[in-house]
Scaffold this motif. Structure first.
Motif, PDB file in Angstrom:
ATOM      1  N   TRP A  37      53.888  45.874  32.884  1.00 61.48           N
ATOM      2  CA  TRP A  37      52.809  46.842  32.721  1.00 61.48           C
ATOM      3  C   TRP A  37      53.167  48.205  33.297  1.00 61.48           C
ATOM      4  CZ3 TRP A  37      47.234  44.517  33.332  1.00 61.48           C
ATOM      5  CH2 TRP A  37      47.103  43.422  32.474  1.00 61.48           C
ATOM      6  N   ALA A  40      40.080  44.844  31.967  1.00 60.49           N
ATOM      7  CA  ALA A  40      41.521  44.872  31.661  1.00 60.49           C
ATOM      8  C   ALA A  40      41.940  43.579  30.974  1.00 60.49           C
ATOM      9  CB  ALA A  40      42.329  45.059  32.945  1.00 60.49           C
ATOM     10  N   LEU A  42      48.753  43.676  37.106  1.00 58.80           N
ATOM     11  CA  LEU A  42      47.736  44.675  37.414  1.00 58.80           C
ATOM     12  C   LEU A  42      47.865  45.166  38.850  1.00 58.80           C
ATOM     13  CD1 LEU A  42      45.151  46.227  36.613  1.00 58.80           C
ATOM     14  CD2 LEU A  42      43.863  44.191  37.287  1.00 58.80           C
TER      15      LEU A  42
END
Length: 509
Positions: free
Chosen positions: A131, A94, A32
């Motif tokens: 990601w 998230a 993240l």
């Protein structure tokens, strides 16, 4: 929006689940942070898991920067909500979309809890190894970083359709029964583990034909002592004769014995006595956390109550909602009554929306919860407990040894439902049609083993996309019944005054 972004870790109250999930929390946070930096943001991490509401208030309350919560295992909703409610800085939930720990479950519960108190938030998820390489994820994260919110396609959310005369007649029959005698829910404690979205209370229950009677579940400590050994022995013989397979003394569960099951049956019988004393129709059972170190897990008892074949039973189920979640208790009881009005078995299963994957071009959800799934799902025989397996509940969650009520759900058409509280404080009934799907053995075992193998399992097509559930579904829990009672539930929900949302790939009929 501010360039600075706070990243925080909501956690479990219990230390062991946080310890188990720590590697995933660290990995997900790294992913993240890298994604936020790639978008030109300056992320910083709030130190440590938030494991109590006061920590959420103390650590999140002073933050005015945009915030992202990381959900990779079960977390209690107050460990987010209590620190952000009353504020309007952008908030993002998230998840790493993994079945290893119930992070998706926590995201859905927290999102629904925030909605019920009117706190805006967005959701984002990915299962990509990197990601930053997931274009769809990065596009959504960029939208949130730019605007403070993420918009999602709502094309699969519909109003309730018109209902045929035969379905309306069944609905009117059930409605008349409720008007003659309102439904009484016995509540053993309040909702457990911070499920803010799971408690309605009298102001919302009364208008829909329900009442609640709260009994402190501490009563069970004393009430179990009043249950005679003969009743326990008879119940123990009953569950063995009806086909339950017990996995006592397994390698990783040497403390799980026949006596563990006997004590669970003692709890089951004590609850039967309470139901009889108060002439209650259905049950919400908190169990966690208050009884964790005092009595064995409630799951085996909950599974029996939700089964037709049960000790000292009358051939009907007693709808039982684990974690005292009224958002499942309400639709489960209504679905049971509709099923029985149609001459069908009144069995309704309680599950978590745990994880999902594609199989043969079709998106399927793994529905999995430790308690409150009855035997009918495993055998579709109201006289039997065949197909039920009882494994020791994982010791990291349940220190006192006791068994689950597990099995593989059979294939067939299903109707599903959930009740939740919207921002206006009104009750909404979500409804859908779907299918329980039989998987090849290797796929089933991989999916089951990748979640929690001791718990009951259903692979389900919920009749709408992964996107719709992840973006719009307002709970971690779902109520599932075999058969098509969709139209009857639309009509009954409408008559009782619910707002209705239908989640469906096509226009519902």
């Amino acid at each position: 929006m501010s360039k600075k972004v706070a990243v925080f870790w909501p956690g479990d109250y219990r230390a062991k689940p946080n310890e188990w999930a720590l590697p995933q929390s660290q990995e997900t946070t790294g992913q993240l942070v890298a994604a936020l930096k790639k978008l030109g943001r300056t992320p910083y991490v709030v130190e440590g898991y938030l494991t109590r509401p006061d920590q959420s208030i103390a650590k999140l309350g002073p933050i005015d920067d945009p915030m992202v919560g990381v959900y990779v295992h079960w977390t209690y909703a107050p460990h987010t909500v209590d620190g952000v409610v009353g504020k309007d800085n952008p908030l993002l939930l998230a998840s790493n979309f993994s079945g290893t720990w119930p992070g998706l479950v926590a995201l859905l519960n927290t999102g629904a809890s925030l909605e019920s108190v009117g706190r805006a938030s967005s959701r984002v998820w990915t299962d990509a190894p990197d990601w930053t390489a997931d274009a769809g994820f990065m596009e959504r994260l960029d939208e949130w970083c730019t605007t403070g919110r993420i918009t999602y396609d709502s094309g699969e959310i519909h109003d309730g359709p018109a209902v045929a005369a035969d379905a309306a007649a069944i609905s009117e029959q059930v409605l008349a029964e409720i008007r003659r005698k309102r439904i009484l829910a016995l509540m053993l404690g309040d909702t457990s583990m911070g499920m803010i979205n799971g408690y309605f209370g009298p102001r919302l229950l009364y208008p829909i034909g329900f009442s609640e009677h709260k009994v402190d579940q501490a009563w069970l400590i004393e009430r179990t002592k009043q249950v005679s050994q003969q009743r326990v022995d008879d119940a123990f013989q009953f569950v063995q004769d009806r086909g339950v397979t017990f996995h006592w003394g397994a390698q990783d569960a040497t403390d799980f014995t026949a006596d563990s099951t006997r004590e669970q049956l003692r709890g089951y019988l004590a609850v039967l006595d309470l139901l009889d004393e108060f002439q209650a129709d259905c049950l919400g059972w908190q169990y966690q956390l208050g009884l964790l170190k005092l009595l064995p897990p409630s799951d085996f008892a909950e599974g029996l109550l939700n089964s037709h074949a049960r000790p000292e039973g009358n051939g009907h189920v007693v709808i039982t909602s684990t974690e005292a979640d009224q958002g499942n208790l309400v639709p489960m009881e209504l679905m049971k009554r509709v099923l029985e009005a149609k001459g069908l078995a009144g069995s309704v299963m309680f599950h978590d929306v745990r994880w999902g994957a594609e199989h043969e071009g079709r998106w399927l959800w793994v529905l999995l919860n430790s308690g409150s799934c009855g035997a009918y799902a495993f055998n579709q025989d109201v006289s039997s407990l065949n197909g039920v397996h009882s494994y020791r509940q994982p010791a990291g969650y349940f220190p006192v040894a006791g068994g689950t009520f597990a099995g593989e759900s059979l294939p067939g058409p299903i109707t599903w439902a959930r009740t939740w509280i919207d921002r206006q404080g009104e009750l909404v009934m979500d409804l859908g049609r779907g299918e329980s799907v039989s998987l090849p053995n290797d796929v089933r075992e991989a999916w089951w083993g990748g979640t929690t193998r001791q718990w009951p399992f259903m692979a389900a097509d919920l009749g709408c996309s992964k996107e719709t559930i992840m973006a719009h579904y307002m709970s971690n829990h779902i109520a599932v019944a075999y058969g098509d009672i969709f139209s009857e539930m639309v009509a009954l929900s409408r008559s009782l005054g619910f707002k209705i949302r239908v989640l469906s790939t096509g226009q519902p009929a």
